[in-house]
Design an enzyme around this catalytic site. Structure first.
Site, PDB file in Angstrom:
ATOM      1  N   GLU A 132      -4.857   1.630   3.075  1.00 23.64           N
ATOM      2  CA  GLU A 132      -4.702   0.469   3.956  1.00 23.64           C
ATOM      3  C   GLU A 132      -4.653   0.888   5.412  1.00 23.64           C
ATOM      4  OE1 GLU A 132      -2.462  -2.596   6.320  1.00 23.64           O
ATOM      5  OE2 GLU A 132      -2.044  -0.473   5.970  1.00 23.64           O
ATOM      6  N   GLU A 133      -4.028   2.026   5.685  1.00 23.81           N
ATOM      7  CA  GLU A 133      -3.838   2.455   7.073  1.00 23.81           C
ATOM      8  C   GLU A 133      -5.145   2.807   7.775  1.00 23.81           C
ATOM      9  OE1 GLU A 133      -1.314   2.032   8.694  1.00 23.81           O
ATOM     10  OE2 GLU A 133       0.446   2.114   7.409  1.00 23.81           O
ATOM     11  N   ASP A 191      -0.374   4.443   0.866  1.00 27.96           N
ATOM     12  CA  ASP A 191      -0.746   5.484   1.830  1.00 27.96           C
ATOM     13  C   ASP A 191       0.082   5.339   3.102  1.00 27.96           C
ATOM     14  OD1 ASP A 191      -2.200   3.071   2.575  1.00 27.96           O
ATOM     15  OD2 ASP A 191      -3.328   4.316   3.991  1.00 27.96           O
ATOM     16  N   HIS A 219       0.836  -1.210   0.000  1.00 34.25           N
ATOM     17  CA  HIS A 219       0.000   0.000   0.000  1.00 34.25           C
ATOM     18  C   HIS A 219       0.866   1.252   0.000  1.00 34.25           C
ATOM     19  CE1 HIS A 219       0.497   1.001   4.377  1.00 34.25           C
ATOM     20  NE2 HIS A 219       0.608  -0.312   4.513  1.00 34.25           N
TER      21      HIS A 219
END
Length: 412
Positions: free
Chosen positions: A178-179, A83, A81
């Site tokens: 994702e975070e 982000d 990911h």
């Protein structure tokens, strides 16, 4: 041999682009600035020679490295990911390169007296003599998960430049958000078309994970009655006191700060309270599905008991499952973990097979039909000013990707 300077240059070019996600946003990606790196990555994949490079309306990136063998090989994938966490600022990241780390304190920011010390962060002792990339103490670094992005792109580039390494079809996927728990939400598993995949999103070199928490979010609303305090006897009901009863009735030692390994917990994340209404937000975590369900029942039962005690509905509890332990989906295809473990051993890396005390895109993807264990990306101290990554760990992770591709072709 994968070039250290090349890895550093690529990684720095990623982390200096701010891609922080926003849990309060409803869009995908949750922040417009994620597009800056997403578009750069799509262009870079084309430049190194990847095929079928696509970026959709939600910034999900996919690309293909075609097979270079004439026999049938399972299609495998590698996912990361782009982000970074909203927990700490990612604006104006200034990476610092520490050559031949001497094992002592690293001054990240002399002016603000911010020091990365092995006395506190003991894992630093593992990397004496290596090259570390750190923050300047004012931002996070973004190795979670731009180290994973860097490793996947570098591995694909290496395989393209070294066709003597035989492999089947490889799919690459890069995701936003994702975070904030949404990285897999709009991932098109059918379009991706892999038999299985690996997320490059772990920490310490050697980590190999196929177990994670079962997870639920809980919102507890407590209703009180506000009356002028001078005339409140027998009339006022202070919702904050009832909320305190709820909090104190849960097992005190089953919280994050008292648990480790396979131990689950109840975690009180926030309290917003006034006399008239108080809201508690919890997360529930447990690796064992039975224990996970039991934890949810504990909160439901406590709600019923307090409502009975006050002879009215003073509490409502809303519980929503967030994700599940991917072990249930990976164990039936354990050969995909075995291949990753063998790849590490052949590269003289000691596999550290353990359960994730958290979640991963791989968990959601596994339940969407794409079994997806997690492999180390190399970073430490994610989501804060003390984040760092050893360059040698990124090189090893890149080699693991190449070796997995090679072994998969050999075993087909």
């Amino acid at each position: 041999m994968i070039s250290k300077d090349h890895i550093i240059k690529r990684f720095v070019s990623y982390v200096t682009v701010d891609t922080q996600s926003d849990p309060n946003s409803k869009s995908t990606p949750s922040t417009k600035k994620q597009w800056d790196l997403a578009n750069k990555l799509a262009d870079e994949l084309k430049t190194i020679g990847m095929q079928d490079v696509s970026i959709d309306e939600n910034a999900y990136i996919m690309a293909t490295l075609p097979s270079n063998v004439d026999h049938k090989v399972p299609t495998i994938g590698f996912i990361a990911h782009f982000d970074t966490s909203p927990d700490f600022t990612a604006t104006n990241v200034k990476p610092q390169i520490i050559e031949y780390y001497d094992g002592k304190d690293i001054v990240l920011n002399a002016e603000q007296d911010i020091v990365l010390s092995p006395d506190y962060f003991e894992d630093l002792h593992l990397y004496k003599g290596q090259t570390l990339i750190t923050t300047d103490g004012t931002t996070l670094l973004g190795a979670d998960d731009k180290a994973g992005i860097c490793e996947i792109v570098s591995a694909m580039e290496y395989l393209i430049l070294h066709p003597e390494i035989k492999h089947g079809t490889i799919r690459v996927g890069f995701t936003p958000d994702e975070e904030i728990g949404r990285g897999a939400h709009k991932f098109d598993v059918k379009k991706f078309g892999a038999d299985w995949a690996y997320t490059m999103d772990g920490s310490q070199i050697g980590e190999l994970e196929y177990e994670n928490f079962n997870a639920a979010g809980v919102v507890v609303k407590v209703k009180g009655k506000i009356v002028h305090p001078g005339y409140a006897k027998g009339k006022m009901i202070n919702s904050m006191y009832i909320a305190q009863e709820f909090i104190n009735s849960l097992p005190r030692m089953e919280t994050p700060e008292h648990t480790e390994g396979y131990e689950g917990f109840f975690h009180l994340c926030s309290i917003k309270g006034e006399v008239d209404e108080t809201q508690l937000e919890y997360i529930i975590r447990d690796h064992d599905r039975g224990h996970f369900e039991a934890r949810k029942e504990v909160m439901k039962k406590l709600t019923e008991e307090l409502n009975a005690q006050y002879d009215r509905e003073v509490i409502t509890t809303e519980i929503k499952d967030q994700y599940y332990n991917m072990k249930e989906k990976v164990e039936p295809v354990m050969h995909i973990v075995d291949i990753a473990e063998e790849a590490m051993k052949q590269l003289h890396i000691k596999p550290l097979i353990k359960a994730i005390r958290g979640g991963t895109d791989g968990s959601q993807l596994s339940y969407m039909g794409l079994p997806c264990p997690n492999i180390f990306a190399g970073g430490h101290n994610f989501h804060g000013r003390y984040e760092y990554v050893p360059v040698e760990s990124m090189i090893k992770a890149t080699e693991v990707i190449c070796k997995i591709a090679e072994l998969t072709a050999k075993k087909a």
